[in-house]
Design a protein around this motif. Structure first.
Motif, PDB file in Angstrom:
ATOM      1  N   PHE A  79       0.823  -1.201   0.000  1.00 44.23           N
ATOM      2  CA  PHE A  79       0.000   0.000   0.000  1.00 44.23           C
ATOM      3  C   PHE A  79       0.866   1.262   0.000  1.00 44.23           C
ATOM      4  O   PHE A  79       0.591   2.211  -0.740  1.00 44.23           O
ATOM      5  N   ILE A  80       1.887   1.273   0.827  1.00 42.54           N
ATOM      6  CA  ILE A  80       2.768   2.444   0.889  1.00 42.54           C
ATOM      7  C   ILE A  80       3.458   2.670  -0.457  1.00 42.54           C
ATOM      8  O   ILE A  80       3.560   3.806  -0.939  1.00 42.54           O
ATOM      9  N   ALA A  81       3.917   1.587  -1.082  1.00 41.75           N
ATOM     10  CA  ALA A  81       4.558   1.712  -2.389  1.00 41.75           C
ATOM     11  C   ALA A  81       3.570   2.254  -3.425  1.00 41.75           C
ATOM     12  O   ALA A  81       3.913   3.130  -4.231  1.00 41.75           O
ATOM     13  N   HIS A  82       2.346   1.748  -3.395  1.00 45.25           N
ATOM     14  CA  HIS A  82       1.338   2.212  -4.346  1.00 45.25           C
ATOM     15  C   HIS A  82       0.980   3.682  -4.097  1.00 45.25           C
ATOM     16  O   HIS A  82       0.870   4.469  -5.038  1.00 45.25           O
ATOM     17  N   ALA A  83       0.801   4.056  -2.845  1.00 46.76           N
ATOM     18  CA  ALA A  83       0.470   5.444  -2.517  1.00 46.76           C
ATOM     19  C   ALA A  83       1.594   6.392  -2.936  1.00 46.76           C
ATOM     20  O   ALA A  83       1.332   7.490  -3.448  1.00 46.76           O
TER      21      ALA A  83
END
Length: 109
Positions: A79-83
């Protein structure tokens, strides 16, 4: 100052051309964001289903906690990578959409 109708028409045409280039850039970037988000959603669903399968086949409570912890960690990291990637898309999109207006703003000075 605009002297005659021909100059006004040219100015109006230039403004429309600039706006269309900007809208084209926005459209391409939004398509990229939508595709990337769809890919992320699909991967997230698949990862969740795989984690649930592992969790259902766990032989002990310790193994179940380990599977759950691993899933939560990888899910959070994903999620952090996508955000972060989406944030970069939006920054780039804003810069690209503004570029056609730079020359227009310089002419107005």
């Amino acid at each position: 100052m605009i002297g005659n109708a021909d100059e006004f028409q040219k100015l109006a045409k230039d403004n429309v051309d600039v706006a269309m280039r900007s809208f084209g850039t926005l459209s391409r970037n939004f398509q990229g964001i939508a595709l990337d988000t769809a890919d992320y959603s699909k991967k997230s669903y698949e990862d969740g289903a795989a984690a649930l399968e592992k969790l259902m086949s766990a032989k002990s409570l310790d193994k179940a906690f380990e599977i759950q912890a691993d899933y939560l960690r990888t899910s959070y990291e994903g999620f952090i990578a996508h955000a972060t990637k989406l944030g970069e898309y939006y920054v780039d999109m804003t810069k690209d959409a503004y570029k056609p207006f730079e020359n227009l703003a310089a002419k107005a000075k």
